[in-house]
Write a protein that holds these residues in place. Sequence first.
Motif, PDB file in Angstrom:
ATOM      1  N   HIS A 320       2.748 -22.389 -19.510  1.00  0.00           N
ATOM      2  CA  HIS A 320       4.374 -22.122 -19.804  1.00  0.00           C
ATOM      3  C   HIS A 320       3.648 -21.701 -20.724  1.00  0.00           C
ATOM      4  CE1 HIS A 320       6.360 -25.061 -17.922  1.00  0.00           C
ATOM      5  NE2 HIS A 320       5.761 -26.360 -17.731  1.00  0.00           N
ATOM      6  N   GLU A 321       2.535 -21.235 -21.115  1.00  0.00           N
ATOM      7  CA  GLU A 321       1.974 -20.643 -22.370  1.00  0.00           C
ATOM      8  C   GLU A 321       2.399 -19.392 -22.038  1.00  0.00           C
ATOM      9  OE1 GLU A 321      -0.954 -19.062 -25.991  1.00  0.00           O
ATOM     10  OE2 GLU A 321      -1.689 -20.641 -23.971  1.00  0.00           O
ATOM     11  N   ARG A 322       1.909 -19.131 -20.363  1.00  0.00           N
ATOM     12  CA  ARG A 322       2.378 -17.768 -19.570  1.00  0.00           C
ATOM     13  C   ARG A 322       3.819 -17.051 -19.111  1.00  0.00           C
ATOM     14  NH1 ARG A 322      -1.767 -14.370 -17.883  1.00  0.00           N
ATOM     15  NH2 ARG A 322      -4.171 -14.981 -18.793  1.00  0.00           N
ATOM     16  N   LEU A 323       4.399 -17.935 -19.178  1.00  0.00           N
ATOM     17  CA  LEU A 323       5.979 -18.043 -18.239  1.00  0.00           C
ATOM     18  C   LEU A 323       6.621 -17.249 -20.000  1.00  0.00           C
ATOM     19  CD1 LEU A 323       6.130 -20.997 -16.484  1.00  0.00           C
ATOM     20  CD2 LEU A 323       6.070 -18.556 -15.530  1.00  0.00           C
ATOM     21  N   TYR A 324       6.248 -18.772 -21.265  1.00  0.00           N
ATOM     22  CA  TYR A 324       7.097 -18.119 -22.298  1.00  0.00           C
ATOM     23  C   TYR A 324       6.516 -16.782 -22.801  1.00  0.00           C
ATOM     24  CZ  TYR A 324       7.776 -17.687 -27.257  1.00  0.00           C
ATOM     25  OH  TYR A 324       8.670 -17.639 -28.427  1.00  0.00           O
ATOM     26  N   LYS A 325       5.801 -15.852 -22.477  1.00  0.00           N
ATOM     27  CA  LYS A 325       5.073 -15.152 -22.885  1.00  0.00           C
ATOM     28  C   LYS A 325       5.798 -13.913 -21.754  1.00  0.00           C
ATOM     29  CE  LYS A 325       0.770 -15.847 -25.389  1.00  0.00           C
ATOM     30  NZ  LYS A 325      -0.274 -15.530 -25.982  1.00  0.00           N
ATOM     31  N   THR A 326       6.187 -13.828 -20.725  1.00  0.00           N
ATOM     32  CA  THR A 326       6.494 -12.763 -19.695  1.00  0.00           C
ATOM     33  C   THR A 326       7.868 -13.098 -19.767  1.00  0.00           C
ATOM     34  OG1 THR A 326       6.703 -14.291 -17.437  1.00  0.00           O
ATOM     35  CG2 THR A 326       4.535 -12.970 -18.166  1.00  0.00           C
ATOM     36  N   SER A 327       8.631 -12.061 -18.547  1.00  0.00           N
ATOM     37  CA  SER A 327       9.866 -11.732 -18.876  1.00  0.00           C
ATOM     38  C   SER A 327      10.563 -12.566 -17.130  1.00  0.00           C
ATOM     39  CB  SER A 327      10.818 -10.788 -18.540  1.00  0.00           C
ATOM     40  OG  SER A 327      10.326 -10.224 -17.482  1.00  0.00           O
ATOM     41  N   ALA A 328       9.300 -13.285 -16.353  1.00  0.00           N
ATOM     42  CA  ALA A 328       9.345 -14.255 -14.975  1.00  0.00           C
ATOM     43  C   ALA A 328      10.274 -15.570 -15.147  1.00  0.00           C
ATOM     44  CB  ALA A 328       8.084 -13.264 -14.775  1.00  0.00           C
ATOM     45  N   HIS A 329       9.159 -15.944 -16.246  1.00  0.00           N
ATOM     46  CA  HIS A 329      10.035 -17.326 -16.657  1.00  0.00           C
ATOM     47  C   HIS A 329       9.946 -18.357 -15.641  1.00  0.00           C
ATOM     48  CE1 HIS A 329      11.896 -15.685 -19.894  1.00  0.00           C
ATOM     49  NE2 HIS A 329      12.604 -14.890 -18.874  1.00  0.00           N
ATOM     50  N   ASP A 330       9.529 -18.127 -13.946  1.00  0.00           N
ATOM     51  CA  ASP A 330       8.891 -19.421 -13.171  1.00  0.00           C
ATOM     52  C   ASP A 330       7.699 -18.594 -12.626  1.00  0.00           C
ATOM     53  OD1 ASP A 330       9.686 -16.205 -11.562  1.00  0.00           O
ATOM     54  OD2 ASP A 330      11.594 -18.001 -10.731  1.00  0.00           O
ATOM     55  N   ARG A 331       6.656 -16.956 -12.401  1.00  0.00           N
ATOM     56  CA  ARG A 331       6.014 -16.652 -12.085  1.00  0.00           C
ATOM     57  C   ARG A 331       4.760 -16.271 -12.951  1.00  0.00           C
ATOM     58  NH1 ARG A 331       7.415 -15.150  -6.940  1.00  0.00           N
ATOM     59  NH2 ARG A 331       6.281 -14.232  -6.116  1.00  0.00           N
ATOM     60  N   VAL A 332       3.349 -16.775 -12.375  1.00  0.00           N
ATOM     61  CA  VAL A 332       2.599 -16.549 -12.822  1.00  0.00           C
ATOM     62  C   VAL A 332       1.463 -15.660 -12.270  1.00  0.00           C
ATOM     63  CG1 VAL A 332       0.184 -17.548 -13.992  1.00  0.00           C
ATOM     64  CG2 VAL A 332       2.724 -18.731 -14.715  1.00  0.00           C
ATOM     65  N   GLU A 333       0.989 -14.839 -13.601  1.00  0.00           N
ATOM     66  CA  GLU A 333       0.087 -13.398 -12.584  1.00  0.00           C
ATOM     67  C   GLU A 333      -1.743 -14.667 -12.540  1.00  0.00           C
ATOM     68  OE1 GLU A 333      -3.031 -12.002 -11.083  1.00  0.00           O
ATOM     69  OE2 GLU A 333      -3.447 -12.058 -13.183  1.00  0.00           O
ATOM     70  N   ILE A 334      -1.661 -14.948 -10.999  1.00  0.00           N
ATOM     71  CA  ILE A 334      -2.650 -16.249 -10.936  1.00  0.00           C
ATOM     72  C   ILE A 334      -3.688 -15.885 -11.044  1.00  0.00           C
ATOM     73  CG2 ILE A 334      -3.241 -15.587  -8.455  1.00  0.00           C
ATOM     74  CD1 ILE A 334      -2.625 -19.033 -10.524  1.00  0.00           C
ATOM     75  N   VAL A 335      -4.879 -14.609 -10.944  1.00  0.00           N
ATOM     76  CA  VAL A 335      -6.219 -14.282 -10.838  1.00  0.00           C
ATOM     77  C   VAL A 335      -6.247 -14.362 -12.928  1.00  0.00           C
ATOM     78  CG1 VAL A 335      -7.584 -12.353 -11.116  1.00  0.00           C
ATOM     79  CG2 VAL A 335      -5.787 -13.225  -9.254  1.00  0.00           C
ATOM     80  N   GLY A 336      -5.274 -13.758 -13.994  1.00  0.00           N
ATOM     81  CA  GLY A 336      -6.029 -14.008 -15.012  1.00  0.00           C
ATOM     82  C   GLY A 336      -4.963 -15.121 -15.535  1.00  0.00           C
ATOM     83  N   TYR A 337      -4.392 -16.021 -14.678  1.00  0.00           N
ATOM     84  CA  TYR A 337      -4.556 -17.530 -15.793  1.00  0.00           C
ATOM     85  C   TYR A 337      -5.694 -18.418 -15.075  1.00  0.00           C
ATOM     86  CZ  TYR A 337      -2.765 -22.088 -14.549  1.00  0.00           C
ATOM     87  OH  TYR A 337      -2.159 -23.374 -15.424  1.00  0.00           O
ATOM     88  N   LEU A 338      -6.210 -18.286 -13.706  1.00  0.00           N
ATOM     89  CA  LEU A 338      -7.334 -18.560 -13.668  1.00  0.00           C
ATOM     90  C   LEU A 338      -8.849 -18.586 -14.254  1.00  0.00           C
ATOM     91  CD1 LEU A 338      -7.631 -18.747  -9.887  1.00  0.00           C
ATOM     92  CD2 LEU A 338      -6.502 -20.859 -11.352  1.00  0.00           C
ATOM     93  N   GLU A 339      -8.632 -17.121 -14.979  1.00  0.00           N
ATOM     94  CA  GLU A 339      -9.926 -16.647 -15.874  1.00  0.00           C
ATOM     95  C   GLU A 339      -9.323 -17.313 -16.942  1.00  0.00           C
ATOM     96  OE1 GLU A 339     -11.900 -12.811 -17.041  1.00  0.00           O
ATOM     97  OE2 GLU A 339     -10.070 -12.608 -16.341  1.00  0.00           O
TER      98      GLU A 339
END
Length: 473
Positions: A320-339
Amino acid sequence: MVTSLPVFDLGQVASTVVLDQLREGIIVTDAAGAIRFVNEAARAMHGVAELDVEPKDYSDRYHLFTLEGEPHPFEDLPLARAVGGETVVDAPWVIRRPDGTEVYAVGSAKPLLGADGEQIGAVLTIRDETESFRARSELRESEETVRAFFETAGVYAAVIDLMAEDFTLVMGNSRMAKAFGLEVLTGQSGRTILGDRRAQTVIADLRRAAVSDEPIIVEYPWNTDGNDRWFVTTITKMSGTRERLFLASLDITDRKRAERDLAAALKTKDVLLHEVNHRVKNSLHIITSLLELQESSGDDDLTAHLREARGRVETVARVHERLYKTSAHDRVEIVGYLEDLLTHVVASVGQRDGIDFEFCERGGEVELAVEYSVPLGLILVEIAMNAVKYGFPSGSGGTVSVETEIADGHLSLTIYDDGVGVDAGPKDQGTGLGRQIVRALAMQLNAEVGYLKRPRGTAFSLTMPLPDADAKS
């Protein structure tokens, strides 16, 4: 057929022969209006050639009708009017021949005067205009059909002639005329109607259409009836010319309003989702903070369980922190998230000196929806935490590594360590809560999971198919 005349009247004989050679019909009457001569062309047009017919019987005997199909009043016939001393030029009527066919005739008549100036008769010349009349009639019908179509089809239509610095409105339907605030469109200057500034934009589009093999489509704002409206216009070059163009416009104001309302709704949705993600993130961080405080209770077993729970909650909070920082609101760039999970959450929750964390990616990045991102993150945290917990007993040190690979529409995740190994560490079919969570999440992702044999340490592998939209990105 040659009319019988006295042999000595050679001039009259010659005149009769000549008149019979003419393509125009000739009918001659005496002073009283009785028909005395009908040449061959007139006979062919009428299908009859009766003589001694008087004016009141012209229509009956020669089957003459008005263009509307009514019996022609004899007094209005050109020949009857000429008998009365009038000259008539190019009057039309219809001849209905005995065989049922019709001839569209155009005739001129004038009085015949003698040497003393007295009227001695009248002459009528007739042309057969059937073909041209039918052609004009068909053209009129075609034009009326086209006009009726454009008047009722709901389009704004016009024909224009493009000039060097302006354009002229040749014709248009009533809708287009009304949009321009005119009664009719015929010959008006584009610059006069639109003004120089707007006309310049329109002229540029007209020039593009004039050199294009395909129609061009443009959208214009316009104020008609005091209302701001939008029109989509198709501009088509007419055959055989670069100067004459056809314009057909549709009112798309309702569509534009719907697009504007949709854009506003999407913006509102984005704002709401942004706020939701922000609040969820804050709420989850509060929970992790409370769990972290509770870990200091002094009970080692309880502390370990609380730490695991804190790792799981923080995994979701990071999404949710990543969703808050992007304009997508429902998608996450998964590689950076896992790192991020490995280097921050696992490292923070594990709290083990001497253990390093490494991350490696191959095949680039990919965005995944939340329903895929959260399960993947939870699996990574569970397996990495197990590696920290079981792979390095008695305070020994080592490295926990995570690799991701995007290839052939699949995402592969490998988590391994250089600890004591799978035999001494966790078993593939363990019964702990963490192992149950991993199996359930893997089924949710339709992923294949399992432990790999290594000369040293433990390796966990996950391979999942990317959703169609993400596999193509």
